[in-house]
Design a protein around this motif. Structure first.
Motif, PDB file in Angstrom:
ATOM      1  N   TYR A 117      94.324  32.218  58.301  1.00 28.41           N
ATOM      2  CA  TYR A 117      94.099  32.756  59.656  1.00 28.41           C
ATOM      3  C   TYR A 117      94.058  31.666  60.683  1.00 28.41           C
ATOM      4  N   THR A 118      93.982  32.103  61.860  1.00 29.76           N
ATOM      5  CA  THR A 118      94.153  30.965  63.024  1.00 29.76           C
ATOM      6  C   THR A 118      93.213  31.251  64.232  1.00 29.76           C
ATOM      7  N   ASN A 119      92.217  30.375  64.377  1.00 28.62           N
ATOM      8  CA  ASN A 119      91.258  30.473  65.727  1.00 28.62           C
ATOM      9  C   ASN A 119      90.480  31.381  65.524  1.00 28.62           C
ATOM     10  N   LYS A 120      89.939  31.423  64.233  1.00 29.57           N
ATOM     11  CA  LYS A 120      88.762  32.579  64.020  1.00 29.57           C
ATOM     12  C   LYS A 120      87.338  31.794  63.909  1.00 29.57           C
ATOM     13  N   THR A 121      86.306  32.437  64.356  1.00 29.62           N
ATOM     14  CA  THR A 121      84.822  31.932  64.175  1.00 29.62           C
ATOM     15  C   THR A 121      84.569  32.168  62.637  1.00 29.62           C
ATOM     16  N   TYR A 122      83.584  31.380  62.140  1.00 28.06           N
ATOM     17  CA  TYR A 122      82.966  31.793  61.101  1.00 28.06           C
ATOM     18  C   TYR A 122      82.504  33.197  60.700  1.00 28.06           C
ATOM     19  N   ALA A 123      81.985  33.701  61.684  1.00 33.48           N
ATOM     20  CA  ALA A 123      81.547  35.073  62.038  1.00 33.48           C
ATOM     21  C   ALA A 123      82.732  36.018  61.931  1.00 33.48           C
ATOM     22  N   GLU A 124      83.649  35.576  62.357  1.00 37.72           N
ATOM     23  CA  GLU A 124      85.070  36.431  62.390  1.00 37.72           C
ATOM     24  C   GLU A 124      85.550  36.721  61.189  1.00 37.72           C
ATOM     25  N   VAL A 125      85.823  35.526  60.161  1.00 32.78           N
ATOM     26  CA  VAL A 125      86.367  35.304  59.082  1.00 32.78           C
ATOM     27  C   VAL A 125      85.237  36.133  57.993  1.00 32.78           C
ATOM     28  N   LEU A 126      83.753  36.205  58.364  1.00 30.98           N
ATOM     29  CA  LEU A 126      83.063  37.181  57.272  1.00 30.98           C
ATOM     30  C   LEU A 126      83.386  38.602  57.638  1.00 30.98           C
ATOM     31  N   LYS A 127      83.507  39.074  59.010  1.00 33.35           N
ATOM     32  CA  LYS A 127      83.809  40.463  59.265  1.00 33.35           C
ATOM     33  C   LYS A 127      85.325  40.721  58.638  1.00 33.35           C
ATOM     34  N   MET A 128      86.401  39.747  58.642  1.00 33.11           N
ATOM     35  CA  MET A 128      87.587  40.094  58.144  1.00 33.11           C
ATOM     36  C   MET A 128      87.491  40.475  56.566  1.00 33.11           C
ATOM     37  N   LEU A 129      86.865  39.550  55.883  1.00 34.98           N
ATOM     38  CA  LEU A 129      86.664  39.586  54.527  1.00 34.98           C
ATOM     39  C   LEU A 129      85.840  40.944  54.181  1.00 34.98           C
ATOM     40  N   ALA A 130      84.935  41.203  54.793  1.00 34.42           N
ATOM     41  CA  ALA A 130      83.991  42.345  54.433  1.00 34.42           C
ATOM     42  C   ALA A 130      84.771  43.687  54.591  1.00 34.42           C
ATOM     43  N   ALA A 131      85.874  43.725  55.681  1.00 32.90           N
ATOM     44  CA  ALA A 131      86.568  44.802  55.923  1.00 32.90           C
ATOM     45  C   ALA A 131      87.692  44.854  54.782  1.00 32.90           C
ATOM     46  N   ASP A 132      88.269  43.791  54.321  1.00 33.30           N
ATOM     47  CA  ASP A 132      89.306  43.972  53.178  1.00 33.30           C
ATOM     48  C   ASP A 132      88.524  44.407  52.067  1.00 33.30           C
ATOM     49  N   TYR A 133      87.347  44.032  51.991  1.00 32.35           N
ATOM     50  CA  TYR A 133      86.851  44.625  50.513  1.00 32.35           C
ATOM     51  C   TYR A 133      85.729  45.746  50.692  1.00 32.35           C
ATOM     52  N   GLY A 134      85.592  46.532  51.783  1.00 29.78           N
ATOM     53  CA  GLY A 134      85.001  47.668  52.141  1.00 29.78           C
ATOM     54  C   GLY A 134      83.486  47.294  51.897  1.00 29.78           C
ATOM     55  N   LEU A 135      83.099  46.184  52.416  1.00 35.10           N
ATOM     56  CA  LEU A 135      81.640  45.800  52.580  1.00 35.10           C
ATOM     57  C   LEU A 135      81.012  46.136  53.683  1.00 35.10           C
ATOM     58  N   LYS A 136      79.534  46.521  53.779  1.00 36.88           N
ATOM     59  CA  LYS A 136      78.602  46.982  54.917  1.00 36.88           C
ATOM     60  C   LYS A 136      78.272  45.823  55.650  1.00 36.88           C
ATOM     61  N   VAL A 137      78.620  45.610  56.890  1.00 39.99           N
ATOM     62  CA  VAL A 137      77.943  44.579  57.707  1.00 39.99           C
ATOM     63  C   VAL A 137      76.929  45.104  58.683  1.00 39.99           C
ATOM     64  N   GLY A 138      75.727  44.190  58.845  1.00 36.36           N
ATOM     65  CA  GLY A 138      74.670  44.201  59.645  1.00 36.36           C
ATOM     66  C   GLY A 138      74.803  43.490  60.885  1.00 36.36           C
ATOM     67  N   THR A 139      73.634  42.302  61.065  1.00 33.81           N
ATOM     68  CA  THR A 139      73.565  41.819  62.253  1.00 33.81           C
ATOM     69  C   THR A 139      74.473  40.432  62.040  1.00 33.81           C
ATOM     70  N   VAL A 140      75.261  40.076  62.611  1.00 33.72           N
ATOM     71  CA  VAL A 140      76.344  38.967  62.606  1.00 33.72           C
ATOM     72  C   VAL A 140      76.323  38.062  63.851  1.00 33.72           C
ATOM     73  N   ALA A 141      75.464  36.975  63.882  1.00 37.29           N
ATOM     74  CA  ALA A 141      75.405  36.164  65.111  1.00 37.29           C
ATOM     75  C   ALA A 141      77.060  35.603  65.478  1.00 37.29           C
ATOM     76  N   ASP A 142      77.116  35.452  66.696  1.00 36.72           N
ATOM     77  CA  ASP A 142      78.742  34.806  66.958  1.00 36.72           C
ATOM     78  C   ASP A 142      78.318  33.172  66.968  1.00 36.72           C
ATOM     79  N   THR A 143      79.157  32.642  65.830  1.00 36.89           N
ATOM     80  CA  THR A 143      79.089  31.426  65.683  1.00 36.89           C
ATOM     81  C   THR A 143      79.890  30.500  66.571  1.00 36.89           C
ATOM     82  N   LYS A 144      80.560  30.902  67.503  1.00 40.52           N
ATOM     83  CA  LYS A 144      81.344  30.254  68.554  1.00 40.52           C
ATOM     84  C   LYS A 144      82.593  29.455  68.251  1.00 40.52           C
TER      85      LYS A 144
END
Length: 325
Positions: free
Chosen positions: A99-126
């Motif tokens: 990946y390129t130019n992604k935040t920690y939060a964006e990496v988490l959401k990307m991996l969760a989507a890949d594995y069909g996991l449910k996501v709640g509150t995710v802060a913007d890690t900037k």
């Protein structure tokens, strides 16, 4: 135990509330592991569940754990010992990503989507992480993203599963109104160390492609070096930074690592389901070399729900610097 509600949903959608024999144990870890729930059920003619079935646990009406059966074992025909894990268990999967130019939060959401996991509150890690190629467990990938965020911003975020939804929150937002001292626990143990993850010299290097020279930036803390000797952190940067950015990064690293690593374990504290790994409690203790009256982060928590008695063992540390008098 009064107030405890444990439900297993089988593949037919049937909600079952089995009879429990012995303790229910809920364990959480701040990083690199899923939370677990272990318990023993009494087998009867109606109880029917399998690996992968959802398990929920509530105590006095509060949501505590939501996960899935991963292991069943028995030593007789009457009792079945069950181990369930929350969604973070799937982060033990190994994979390769880039990946390129992604935040920690964006990496988490990307991996969760890949594995069909449910996501709640995710802060913007900037902080945008430059290009990365990762290979290993998903925990490794997210751990690297967390470390890079800490190094470049000084901010710590806590990843956990909140009753079936992945959450990522700033450490400072998880302070609990709980006070713990010698009188609220049956025992404690304390260690202090500079043997691991403690540094007082920061050395950053990068290869200047234009000059063909490896350039180096060094920051020292002479006060702690006079006490501990020189403990060096070294990192080779993928990209050159200007002088101001280098100094900012070196300062963030020094602030994070130039402290004695202290650990405190409190045993059999009166239980509170809010006290999970990643949250912090206020501790007032005299420990010989230091007196503490400050918030401490829970690295691990073990909650035991026994017949009429609910206690917890808390493994506490300073996220770097909070463990102070």
């Amino acid at each position: 135990m009064p107030g405890a509600e444990l439900i297993i949903q089988n593949k037919n959608g049937q909600l079952q509330q089995p009879m429990i024999e012995g303790d229910i144990v809920w364990e959480t870890t701040r990083s690199g592991a899923a939370s677990s729930l272990t318990f023993t059920v009494v087998k009867d003619d109606t109880l029917n569940f399998h690996e992968g079935n959802p398990v929920s646990f509530r105590f006095n009406g509060s949501n505590v754990f939501y996960g899935y059966v991963f292991k069943k074992s028995r030593s007789d025909n009457r009792l079945i010992k069950v181990t369930a894990y929350d969604q973070l268990r799937y982060f033990k999967n190994k994979d390769t990503i880039s990946y390129t130019n992604k935040t920690y939060a964006e990496v988490l959401k990307m991996l969760a989507a890949d594995y069909g996991l449910k996501v709640g509150t995710v802060a913007d890690t900037k902080y945008k992480i430059p290009q990365r190629i990762e290979e290993g467990t998903l925990f490794d990938m997210l751990g690297n993203a967390s470390d890079l965020t800490i190094i470049n911003t000084g901010k710590v975020y806590v990843l956990y599963d909140d009753f079936g939804k992945l959450c990522l929150k700033p450490y400072e937002s998880l302070l609990l109104p709980l006070y713990i001292d010698e009188d609220t626990a049956q025992g404690y143990s304390y260690t202090s160390s500079i043997d691991s993850d403690v540094y007082n010299r920061i050395k950053l290097a990068w290869d200047n492609d234009e000059t063909g020279v490896r350039e180096v930036h060094v920051m020292n803390n002479t006060a702690s070096q006079s006490k501990w000797g020189t403990l060096q952190y070294y990192e080779k940067l993928d990209n050159a930074l200007n002088t101001a950015d280098l100094q900012t990064k070196a300062k963030a690293l020094m602030n994070y690592y130039n402290v004695i690593h202290r650990e405190l374990t409190m045993q059999k504290v009166f239980g509170d389901v809010r006290a999970r790994a990643g949250t912090s409690v206020c501790v007032g203790m005299g420990l010989g070399d230091i007196n503490i009256k400050n918030y401490m982060c829970i690295e691990k928590a073990k909650h035991t729900f026994s017949n009429g008695l609910y206690t917890m063992d808390l493994y506490l540390s300073g996220i770097r610097g909070e463990f102070s008098a």
